[in-house]
Design an enzyme around this catalytic site. Sequence first.
Site, mmCIF file in Angstrom:
data_model
loop_
_atom_site.group_PDB
_atom_site.id
_atom_site.type_symbol
_atom_site.label_atom_id
_atom_site.label_comp_id
_atom_site.label_asym_id
_atom_site.label_seq_id
_atom_site.Cartn_x
_atom_site.Cartn_y
_atom_site.Cartn_z
ATOM 1 N N GLU B 283 51.471 39.495 32.527
ATOM 2 C CA GLU B 283 52.650 39.947 32.340
ATOM 3 C C GLU B 283 53.737 40.073 33.012
ATOM 4 O O GLU B 283 53.647 41.021 33.725
ATOM 5 C CB GLU B 283 53.178 39.907 30.269
ATOM 6 C CG GLU B 283 52.164 38.681 30.129
ATOM 7 C CD GLU B 283 51.927 38.843 28.881
ATOM 8 O OE1 GLU B 283 52.520 40.173 27.566
ATOM 9 O OE2 GLU B 283 51.311 37.961 28.107
ATOM 10 N N THR B 314 50.217 30.515 39.159
ATOM 11 C CA THR B 314 49.826 30.248 40.047
ATOM 12 C C THR B 314 49.812 28.516 39.923
ATOM 13 O O THR B 314 48.921 28.366 39.522
ATOM 14 C CB THR B 314 49.378 30.543 41.223
ATOM 15 O OG1 THR B 314 49.401 32.088 41.747
ATOM 16 C CG2 THR B 314 48.446 30.435 42.511
ATOM 17 N N ARG B 416 36.339 36.614 41.544
ATOM 18 C CA ARG B 416 36.511 37.272 42.901
ATOM 19 C C ARG B 416 35.575 37.180 43.848
ATOM 20 O O ARG B 416 35.951 37.102 45.163
ATOM 21 C CB ARG B 416 36.490 38.509 42.347
ATOM 22 C CG ARG B 416 36.984 39.288 41.688
ATOM 23 C CD ARG B 416 36.773 40.661 40.356
ATOM 24 N NE ARG B 416 37.914 41.137 39.734
ATOM 25 C CZ ARG B 416 37.795 41.325 38.077
ATOM 26 N NH1 ARG B 416 36.583 42.544 38.599
ATOM 27 N NH2 ARG B 416 39.294 41.377 37.632
ATOM 28 N N GLY B 512 54.020 38.528 70.985
ATOM 29 C CA GLY B 512 55.084 37.821 70.639
ATOM 30 C C GLY B 512 55.068 36.318 69.963
ATOM 31 O O GLY B 512 55.562 36.009 68.606
ATOM 32 N N GLU B 535 44.108 38.072 42.169
ATOM 33 C CA GLU B 535 42.227 37.916 40.980
ATOM 34 C C GLU B 535 41.963 39.637 41.276
ATOM 35 O O GLU B 535 40.765 39.993 41.886
ATOM 36 C CB GLU B 535 41.479 37.890 42.291
ATOM 37 C CG GLU B 535 41.867 35.892 42.319
ATOM 38 C CD GLU B 535 41.962 35.744 41.839
ATOM 39 O OE1 GLU B 535 40.872 35.542 40.252
ATOM 40 O OE2 GLU B 535 42.067 34.252 41.465
#
Lengths: 569, 569
Positions: B283, B314, B416, B512, B535
């Site tokens: 939240e 998500t 996990r 670069g 997670e």
Amino acid sequence: MDAQQTRHVASAQALLARLRPLFEQAGGALARVCTKEGRLHGARLDEHQVATFELAWASADLLAAETALVRLDAASTELQALLALIFAVDAVGALLPRLEALYIELELPLAPLQQLGADASWAALRGAACGAQALTAAGRALVAAGDTVELGSVVLGESVLMAQNTFRRFAADVVAPQAEEIHRHDKTIPESLLQPMRDMGVFGLSIPESLGGTGPNEGEDATMMVVVTEALSEASLAAAGSLITRSEILSRALMSGGTAEQKSTWLPRIAAGDPLCAIAITEPDFGSDVASLSLKGTRTEGGWSLNGAKTWCTFAGKAGLLMVVTRTDPDRAAGHRGLSVLLVEKPSYDGHAFDFRQPGGGRLSGKAIPTIGYRGMHSFDLSFDDFLVPDANVIGESGGLGKGFYFTMAGMVGGRMQTSARACGVMRAALRASMRYTADRKVFGAPLQAYALTLAKLARMAARLAACRTLAYAIAEQLNAGGGRMEASLVKLLACRSAEMVTREALQLHGGMGYAEESAVSRYFVDARVLSIFEGAEETLALKVIGRGLLEDALETIRSPVNPGSLHP
Amino acid sequence: MDAQQTRHVASAQALLARLRPLFEQAGGALARVCTKEGRLHGARLDEHQVATFELAWASADLLAAETALVRLDAASTELQALLALIFAVDAVGALLPRLEALYIELELPLAPLQQLGADASWAALRGAACGAQALTAAGRALVAAGDTVELGSVVLGESVLMAQNTFRRFAADVVAPQAEEIHRHDKTIPESLLQPMRDMGVFGLSIPESLGGTGPNEGEDATMMVVVTEALSEASLAAAGSLITRSEILSRALMSGGTAEQKSTWLPRIAAGDPLCAIAITEPDFGSDVASLSLKGTRTEGGWSLNGAKTWCTFAGKAGLLMVVTRTDPDRAAGHRGLSVLLVEKPSYDGHAFDFRQPGGGRLSGKAIPTIGYRGMHSFDLSFDDFLVPDANVIGESGGLGKGFYFTMAGMVGGRMQTSARACGVMRAALRASMRYTADRKVFGAPLQAYALTLAKLARMAARLAACRTLAYAIAEQLNAGGGRMEASLVKLLACRSAEMVTREALQLHGGMGYAEESAVSRYFVDARVLSIFEGAEETLALKVIGRGLLEDALETIRSPVNPGSLHP
């Protein structure tokens, strides 16, 4: 700082004083194995790249720790002393294993390093400076000092302080509100930012007043350049803090090699920011390898015809004047002695692409390379097709042909010094944002800042920023005094990597919010990532500038009569 | 591996065997100071956060090094042994100073650590494993093995190997070509990726076949989950590798607490990827602090009315089924025992925002939070306004009220474990890209890969990936055997930070180009940055799961009769 801190500082300095000769011994031994017939030898240097890289980093940590401590004095605050001690202890903690690895590599006796590592004073110092209590105390002192606290031991004169105030206010009031928009939509830096910067004279900072700039007529004022760059970079690396680097490099090249007429024509205009400048060195196939550059200039009536490509030419769209390193000697064997610097005039374009055609058919087109950060400046791929540049625009005219490499190098030291300042500005922004966020954000019923781990993280971030600032300003002083060329690369190396570390931790302290584009730390994080790549990539600086410089110095010491040593062990 | 390597491995294992009890001693001492009246005590744990954080990292390095070595055998290649030794030596190099700092903090005698650090066998091992010659030799062996080499000591059964081939081919042929486009334009994952993944059964991997999934009916197959996740993440963390985590967490919650009818209704559908799932826990005001969640469910006729906000949900747009952790007990003092899991059904939306209205007036709206990476999945802010959920959609129905925390936790270990696999996939992609780029890119007349520093960097990146993979697959085996719960967090901690380090170096090796959005490593770099945040944030895992677990274990050891020790020193 109090008496106890003074004792800790003395103890840390004593340790560093023991480490310095042990470091030099590694440098000497490495110089010996990289030497053939009395000189540093290319193939041997290549063979010992890994050790040289480690030596360069060790030297950066050592010098930064020494400087952080030596700049403390009776007037230093408790916070300054706490942070300097944290950095020094962490730096020694990184140095010892590096030196051990070098000693193992070079078959030097490990005992002196191990004795130092096992010294009771070292353990005591670690506890006193970086124990959990010390770290949280430093974090609390930092938080109590507030997010406008000045970190590092930096003493500025009145005029520089005034400039700092002015530019910080401009950065906060004018740049910062536009920074997110420019970054997220990859906009071109607007005139609403450029014009006030012109008015404040930032583009003339490295040009003497007598030549139309805002710099001193006698000597250097690298300190002012650092102050201004740091202040602007705090609001945005990409929309403000990086603008000056280009005029710095071009004006140095002109002052170093331009004819009197070129100087009087161009320097006042560059200083006025009209035209704005960009620097075209890198080519698609050659990054740090300047001697191999191949953009071809062919002799034509009254000038040169350019054909070839450049890349990573930052700000090339907006700029009206490009400094283009060009191969004017068709004999490629001439290497860097075949290069000249040509000034290309072009219209200023907004946006991500341009196509400029000369009346005679010459063409210069550019396309911005989308990047994860450092937006606003826009870095361009450039393509030259029969693009004509008059002789008058060759820096040094006929006398400057073949000297482009040296003219270019003239601005590199300043560019690296500025880049350290850019890194410090980004770090300061990230730290301040983290201080504010952790005060507001509650976790498990208390502000994040109430937790020991948060305080310790803030303390270490602050310690790193303080050490980088202290070193950057110390080296700016060296530049002002005519020295510090290698050290400018060294502080660039350290400050840029430190900016990656500090912005990483800042993002972590923000949790998910740090990953969101609407939070400024997400921008600091992606912006910071460019710092170790441009203006001399980390590896190039560590090996070719710092490492090589250290080894040259070590050879010199070995050669000198006070320190006789065999070059052929 | 040859006889000399076998000796080095034995020597490294002997060192780790000496370090293990020294590590345990630190854990025991820290447990003592964090204990009050025989139990770990909140305020004391908070006071010792810094030490606990260090202990957690030390345990990760130690276990990873032990595992890397113990998994070597006579069949291991020379490259595998070289990389395991590099990782072990670097891990000990990180461990020793961490342990020293802990010993100083806890006032334990430093002598045993210092003796180990000064041991001749340690110096010999450092030279043999991480000397410049060893690093470049490892880099050359890596390059010779080619970019498809399998790193780490991972032995897979036939069916898992077949799945690995299938998913790697799908990832390379179907996902990879779309990954850049999805990332750069922040698109929603298209059906052209989702449908084949549904067809391949990825959403049912943790659901037994008997319940409609593709998992085993008896026991676990975490190995399969890791293989599939790693293969997909190599092509894209955001467009493929992260899809399965959601169905994993939701199906575990259902299997853990759902009624028979809920299981038979939902599990086959989840397994079929119709609907797709999302998980709404976090939240705006509460990240890791689950017990304080406040999205409010109010009892209504036949169900619950939801009001409040969730964030970082998500895939909430595309998903048709949200697992929403809801406070169904109005007494806030109930903490995590006031939470239930509600299943919210909604239409699937493409794009960055949605507004779903129920016929009765309830409303659920969502807005994607723009992020620097991990795009494609889209993480949403959600707002619930009088949104009705029927009783049948409370996991466990009336019997599940107040048990939402436990049902949620049921999926966390798997989440996990998967995240470790995601990190390994991203690292593998970054390493392979770096191997290819450094072969092609010429600097100073030779490919980057010809230089010692490049080879050493590639070797260290590969060593880290190999160690993380070895550990991840070892812990997947532990999960299959019913253990490994704390270790799943530990490998998540290590692999995610390692992914940051490896992608950082990959970007650096690209110069670069690595900073340009058109190069894949720029995406790997920004994607990897999310791994240590979601997670279970690094700090939360290190303190609340791993650190706490280690201290509990240490207390247990202290309490046990074979190891009597005072709890009150």
